[in-house]
Design an enzyme around this catalytic site. Structure first.
Site, PDB file in Angstrom:
ATOM      1  N   LYS A 291       4.526  22.406 -11.411  1.00 41.73           N
ATOM      2  CA  LYS A 291       5.871  22.151 -11.952  1.00 41.73           C
ATOM      3  C   LYS A 291       5.843  22.330 -13.468  1.00 41.73           C
ATOM      4  O   LYS A 291       5.056  21.682 -14.152  1.00 41.73           O
ATOM      5  CB  LYS A 291       6.275  20.719 -11.572  1.00 41.73           C
ATOM      6  CG  LYS A 291       7.519  20.240 -12.296  1.00 41.73           C
ATOM      7  CD  LYS A 291       7.968  18.877 -11.812  1.00 41.73           C
ATOM      8  CE  LYS A 291       9.090  18.355 -12.695  1.00 41.73           C
ATOM      9  NZ  LYS A 291       9.548  17.018 -12.325  1.00 41.73           N
TER      10      LYS A 291
ATOM     11  N   ALA B 229       7.970  14.517  -7.210  1.00 42.37           N
ATOM     12  CA  ALA B 229       7.956  15.300  -8.448  1.00 42.37           C
ATOM     13  C   ALA B 229       7.393  14.431  -9.561  1.00 42.37           C
ATOM     14  O   ALA B 229       7.697  13.237  -9.635  1.00 42.37           O
ATOM     15  CB  ALA B 229       9.371  15.745  -8.794  1.00 42.37           C
TER      16      ALA B 229
ATOM     17  N   THR C 196      10.273  10.016 -13.174  1.00 44.06           N
ATOM     18  CA  THR C 196       9.497   9.102 -14.012  1.00 44.06           C
ATOM     19  C   THR C 196       8.854   7.927 -13.278  1.00 44.06           C
ATOM     20  O   THR C 196       8.056   7.204 -13.878  1.00 44.06           O
ATOM     21  CB  THR C 196      10.404   8.538 -15.135  1.00 44.06           C
ATOM     22  OG1 THR C 196      11.680   8.200 -14.584  1.00 44.06           O
ATOM     23  CG2 THR C 196      10.588   9.567 -16.228  1.00 44.06           C
TER      24      THR C 196
ATOM     25  N   LEU D 100       8.061  -0.025  -7.462  1.00 46.21           N
ATOM     26  CA  LEU D 100       9.467  -0.344  -7.221  1.00 46.21           C
ATOM     27  C   LEU D 100       9.750  -1.838  -7.364  1.00 46.21           C
ATOM     28  O   LEU D 100      10.889  -2.223  -7.628  1.00 46.21           O
ATOM     29  CB  LEU D 100       9.878   0.139  -5.829  1.00 46.21           C
ATOM     30  CG  LEU D 100       9.784   1.668  -5.631  1.00 46.21           C
ATOM     31  CD1 LEU D 100      10.029   2.038  -4.177  1.00 46.21           C
ATOM     32  CD2 LEU D 100      10.771   2.396  -6.535  1.00 46.21           C
TER      33      LEU D 100
ATOM     34  N   GLY E  21       0.818  -1.221   0.000  1.00 42.41           N
ATOM     35  CA  GLY E  21       0.000   0.000   0.000  1.00 42.41           C
ATOM     36  C   GLY E  21       0.845   1.261   0.000  1.00 42.41           C
ATOM     37  O   GLY E  21       0.539   2.219   0.706  1.00 42.41           O
TER      38      GLY E  21
ATOM     39  N   VAL F 159       8.939   8.656  -1.258  1.00 49.83           N
ATOM     40  CA  VAL F 159       9.694   9.878  -1.494  1.00 49.83           C
ATOM     41  C   VAL F 159       9.164  10.588  -2.740  1.00 49.83           C
ATOM     42  O   VAL F 159       9.352  11.784  -2.882  1.00 49.83           O
ATOM     43  CB  VAL F 159      11.201   9.593  -1.711  1.00 49.83           C
ATOM     44  CG1 VAL F 159      12.015  10.866  -1.601  1.00 49.83           C
ATOM     45  CG2 VAL F 159      11.705   8.565  -0.743  1.00 49.83           C
TER      46      VAL F 159
ATOM     47  N   ALA G  35       2.391   2.964  -5.278  1.00 48.15           N
ATOM     48  CA  ALA G  35       2.005   2.043  -6.359  1.00 48.15           C
ATOM     49  C   ALA G  35       0.725   1.291  -5.995  1.00 48.15           C
ATOM     50  O   ALA G  35      -0.195   1.168  -6.820  1.00 48.15           O
ATOM     51  CB  ALA G  35       3.138   1.070  -6.642  1.00 48.15           C
TER      52      ALA G  35
HETATM   53  C1  LIG Z   1      15.322   8.350  -3.458  1.00 50.84           C
HETATM   54  C2  LIG Z   1      14.049   8.236  -4.236  1.00 50.84           C
HETATM   55  C3  LIG Z   1      13.445   9.381  -4.760  1.00 50.84           C
HETATM   56  C4  LIG Z   1      12.291   9.292  -5.533  1.00 50.84           C
HETATM   57  N1  LIG Z   1      11.733  10.411  -6.083  1.00 50.84           N
HETATM   58  C5  LIG Z   1      10.704  10.286  -6.939  1.00 50.84           C
HETATM   59  C6  LIG Z   1      10.137  11.405  -7.582  1.00 50.84           C
HETATM   60  O1  LIG Z   1      10.517  12.566  -7.345  1.00 50.84           O
HETATM   61  N2  LIG Z   1       9.148  11.210  -8.473  1.00 50.84           N
HETATM   62  C7  LIG Z   1       8.664   9.954  -8.751  1.00 50.84           C
HETATM   63  O2  LIG Z   1       7.786   9.821  -9.604  1.00 50.84           O
HETATM   64  N3  LIG Z   1       9.132   8.881  -8.095  1.00 50.84           N
HETATM   65  C8  LIG Z   1      10.139   9.014  -7.217  1.00 50.84           C
HETATM   66  N4  LIG Z   1      10.621   7.907  -6.574  1.00 50.84           N
HETATM   67  C9  LIG Z   1       9.960   6.616  -6.741  1.00 50.84           C
HETATM   68  C10 LIG Z   1       8.718   6.531  -5.869  1.00 50.84           C
HETATM   69  O3  LIG Z   1       9.055   6.820  -4.524  1.00 50.84           O
HETATM   70  C11 LIG Z   1       8.142   5.130  -5.958  1.00 50.84           C
HETATM   71  O4  LIG Z   1       7.948   4.801  -7.299  1.00 50.84           O
HETATM   72  C12 LIG Z   1       6.816   5.084  -5.269  1.00 50.84           C
HETATM   73  O5  LIG Z   1       6.941   5.499  -3.947  1.00 50.84           O
HETATM   74  C13 LIG Z   1       6.232   3.699  -5.316  1.00 50.84           C
HETATM   75  O6  LIG Z   1       6.754   2.882  -4.324  1.00 50.84           O
HETATM   76  P1  LIG Z   1       6.037   1.496  -4.108  1.00 50.84           P
HETATM   77  O7  LIG Z   1       4.623   1.736  -3.759  1.00 50.84           O
HETATM   78  O8  LIG Z   1       6.327   0.627  -5.276  1.00 50.84           O
HETATM   79  O9  LIG Z   1       6.840   0.861  -2.868  1.00 50.84           O
HETATM   80  P2  LIG Z   1       6.835   1.238  -1.317  1.00 50.84           P
HETATM   81  O10 LIG Z   1       6.592   2.659  -1.080  1.00 50.84           O
HETATM   82  O11 LIG Z   1       8.088   0.634  -0.768  1.00 50.84           O
HETATM   83  O12 LIG Z   1       5.588   0.458  -0.726  1.00 50.84           O
HETATM   84  C14 LIG Z   1       5.656  -0.925  -0.459  1.00 50.84           C
HETATM   85  C15 LIG Z   1       4.394  -1.373   0.261  1.00 50.84           C
HETATM   86  O13 LIG Z   1       4.452  -2.791   0.415  1.00 50.84           O
HETATM   87  C16 LIG Z   1       4.114  -3.116   1.729  1.00 50.84           C
HETATM   88  N5  LIG Z   1       4.807  -4.364   2.107  1.00 50.84           N
HETATM   89  C17 LIG Z   1       6.082  -4.704   1.862  1.00 50.84           C
HETATM   90  N6  LIG Z   1       6.353  -5.908   2.380  1.00 50.84           N
HETATM   91  C18 LIG Z   1       5.207  -6.337   2.953  1.00 50.84           C
HETATM   92  C19 LIG Z   1       4.844  -7.506   3.651  1.00 50.84           C
HETATM   93  N7  LIG Z   1       5.716  -8.497   3.918  1.00 50.84           N
HETATM   94  N8  LIG Z   1       3.589  -7.610   4.091  1.00 50.84           N
HETATM   95  C20 LIG Z   1       2.677  -6.639   3.855  1.00 50.84           C
HETATM   96  N9  LIG Z   1       2.962  -5.502   3.199  1.00 50.84           N
HETATM   97  C21 LIG Z   1       4.220  -5.359   2.759  1.00 50.84           C
HETATM   98  C22 LIG Z   1       4.562  -1.948   2.577  1.00 50.84           C
HETATM   99  O14 LIG Z   1       3.854  -1.908   3.794  1.00 50.84           O
HETATM  100  C23 LIG Z   1       4.211  -0.793   1.650  1.00 50.84           C
HETATM  101  O15 LIG Z   1       2.857  -0.462   1.847  1.00 50.84           O
HETATM  102  C24 LIG Z   1      11.736   8.010  -5.765  1.00 50.84           C
HETATM  103  C25 LIG Z   1      12.315   6.870  -5.197  1.00 50.84           C
HETATM  104  C26 LIG Z   1      13.461   6.963  -4.435  1.00 50.84           C
HETATM  105  C27 LIG Z   1      14.068   5.729  -3.859  1.00 50.84           C
END
Ligand SMILES: Cc1cc2nc3c(=O)[nH]c(=O)nc-3n(C[C@H](O)[C@H](O)[C@H](O)COP(=O)(O)OP(=O)(O)OC[C@H]3O[C@@H](n4cnc5c(N)ncnc54)[C@H](O)[C@@H]3O)c2cc1C
Length: 505
Positions: free
Chosen positions: A79, A51, A345, A334, A14, A48, A17
């Site tokens: 932006k 943007a 992006t 991710l 959650g 994070v 993504a």
């Molecule tokens: C340094 C940095 C800067 C960034 N800056 C930008 C930006 O400016 N613009 C942009 O478009 N993107 C940016 N991004 C990318 C952006 O942050 C991610 O694409 C976005 O946050 C999506 O993350 P996610 O949801 O895939 O993963 P996460 O945010 O890691 O979420 C993972 C989820 O999975 C759950 N989970 C994991 N393991 C378990 C488990 N065992 N049981 C139950 N739940 C679990 C967690 O609780 C969490 O809810 C950046 C990324 C980084 C690293």
């Protein structure tokens, strides 16, 4: 499997993504589908992403979000592009502004006239011919048709926002749309004996959640796509060796610039993202060339306001999952791969993955042809974005060992071909669904000092006087339009000022 039951889609995770996926599926799928999202309060999100690029308007509009309410509730700002500081050499700056640069005439594109005029000493730098850049540098903002009534295309824009608040907003929408949220830590994945597809996820509480299709939004760990299915990862760190980031919020700036800033540093770069309640900052760097302590000191020295928290450390490897869709698991966010946020992006990649999934949505049966096409489109998109990001590093004129090394690593073949084509006669072509436009490539080529040997011969067909008049007219139209726009600060105050709130990292 019962045929009269709804198809169950289970979203694991959650973060941005997970909730973007859940909100979109809730919006577009009917009662033949059941959507369940599992997240763990104990495991944080990356969150994070602050943007974005203009395509996010399509996503928000598709969900029916009111723009001003959205900006207000996410402490957002507008932006118009990204400013690159010190990339070509220290002291140099340029912008990759959204939208058109100049105007095409007849068969040939603007850059050919610009390249000719530059040789003749008749042209200014590209910034004079970009409405977005003129407005951005003047700290202005406008949406809708041209104020002057001249035939000028609307100015594209994106947002900066607090990703945690955005996920919370999407969660509200998703739950209102019928998504079941389950809190709990996923500890085990069950597979079907016959075909190896994922059958269910098990939570620490003992609860077992079965599904037909699983969306892995578990972040870098790739709980289903990698830890369970062992899909494999294509490592691109030889092209993009930055592997760490430190993120820290700082006190909000007096006025919020309507653009992201990316400033080159000795072994990476630093972002600056102005929000209404704070400024987001981060330092992306390569651990082979800089220690964590040095990176922290560099980050803090580059803030333009007091830090509001301890820097938060993140580690990553550039690259992508070999298959974004493997068996009955689709990785979004991710878990599907990572490219450093230089061109903002990642959130876009989430959005386009959702749109691709909706177009190729399987029912209860998954067909191999759909999966192959999904993966083909995913690979094409992320590889072209990778090339665009690599270009910023490859064409640099800095002296530090990290930057010298970046010039020496041969770029991907697809990027090499693009650079050679531009170096020859200034040609840029956007292929199929490639994300970045010709104008985007032009600004980065020019901004990073890539020089073409020639230009299209038809650019010689007009007289010097006509060329001067043509460029002067574009410059004047855009300057006049931008001068009529309100300041970005006033625009926000008038339409979408957020209530004061406590700071989140
Ligand atoms: C340094 C940095 C800067 C960034 N800056 C930008 C930006 O400016 N613009 C942009 O478009 N993107 C940016 N991004 C990318 C952006 O942050 C991610 O694409 C976005 O946050 C999506 O993350 P996610 O949801 O895939 O993963 P996460 O945010 O890691 O979420 C993972 C989820 O999975 C759950 N989970 C994991 N393991 C378990 C488990 N065992 N049981 C139950 N739940 C679990 C967690 O609780 C969490 O809810 C950046 C990324 C980084 C690293």
């Amino acid at each position: 499997m019962q045929q009269d039951q709804p198809v169950t889609i289970v979203i694991a995770g959650g973060g941005t993504a997970g909730w973007m996926t859940a909100a979109a599926l809730a919006r577009f799928l009917d009662r033949n589908f059941r959507i369940c999202l599992v997240e763990s309060d104990d495991i944080g999100t990356v969150g994070v992403g602050e943007a974005t690029i203009p395509q996010i308007l399509l996503y928000n509009n598709a969900l029916g979000l009111d723009e001003d309410a959205f900006v207000r509730s996410t402490q957002g700002t507008f932006k118009l592009g990204i400013e690159f500081v010190d990339w070509m050499r220290p002291g140099h700056r340029y912008m990759h502004a959204f939208g058109a640069v100049g105007r095409d005439v007849g068969l040939i594109t603007f850059q050919h006239y610009w390249l000719r005029a530059r040789r003749l000493g008749l042209a200014k730098a590209l910034d004079a011919y970009s409405l977005n850049e003129i407005a951005a540098r003047a700290g202005r903002m406008h949406r809708g048709g041209p104020i002057t009534g001249n035939a000028i295309p609307a100015m594209p824009y994106a947002y900066h926002f607090d990703a945690g608040l955005y996920a919370a907003l999407l969660r509200q929408l998703a739950e209102a749309g019928g998504v079941d949220r389950v809190e709990g830590r996923i500890v085990k994945v069950d597979r079907h004996g016959e075909d190896g597809d994922v059958a269910a996820i098990q939570l620490a509480s003992g609860e077992r959640i079965t599904g037909d299709l699983f969306i892995d939004c578990s972040g870098f760990r790739g709980l289903l796509i990698e830890q369970e299915l062992k899909t494999g990862f294509e490592d691109w760190s030889h092209w993009l060796p930055c592997d760490r980031a430190l993120a820290v919020p700082s006190e909000r700036a007096a006025d919020f610039t309507p653009y992201t800033r990316a400033s080159a540093r000795p072994a990476g770069w630093q972002w600056r993202i102005p929000l209404q309640h704070r400024t987001g900052n981060g330092h992306v760097y390569c651990s082979d060339f800089m220690s964590d302590d040095e990176a922290t000191a560099t980050l803090l020295a580059g803030l333009d306001g007091a830090a509001l928290a301890e820097p938060r450390a993140l580690r990553f490897i550039a690259g992508k999952r070999r298959l974004a869709w493997n068996r009955n698991v689709v990785a979004i966010g991710l878990s599907s791969g990572f490219l450093e946020p230089l061109e903002s992006t990642s959130i876009h990649l989430i959005q386009s993955a959702i749109s691709r999934l909706l177009k190729l949505l399987p029912g209860r049966e998954i067909r191999e042809a759909d999966r192959v096409e999904y993966n083909r489109q995913t690979d094409f998109e992320i590889e072209r974005i990778r090339d665009f990001i690599v270009l910023h590093y490859y064409a640099n004129g800095r002296d530090e060992p990290f930057w010298q090394m970046r010039r020496q690593i041969a770029p991907p073949d697809s990027l090499h071909a693009k650079i050679e084509l531009y170096r020859a006669n200034g040609h840029i072509f956007r292929e199929n669904e490639e994300l970045f436009t010709e104008a985007g490539w032009l600004q980065v080529f020019a901004g990073q000092g890539v020089e073409p040997a020639g230009y299209h011969p038809l650019a010689d067909a007009i007289s010097k006087a006509d060329l001067t008049e043509y460029l002067g007219a574009i410059e004047e139209l855009y300057a006049r339009e931008a001068s009529r726009m309100p300041s970005h600060v006033d625009f926000i105050a008038q339409h979408c000022a957020a209530p004061p709130r406590s700071i989140t990292a």
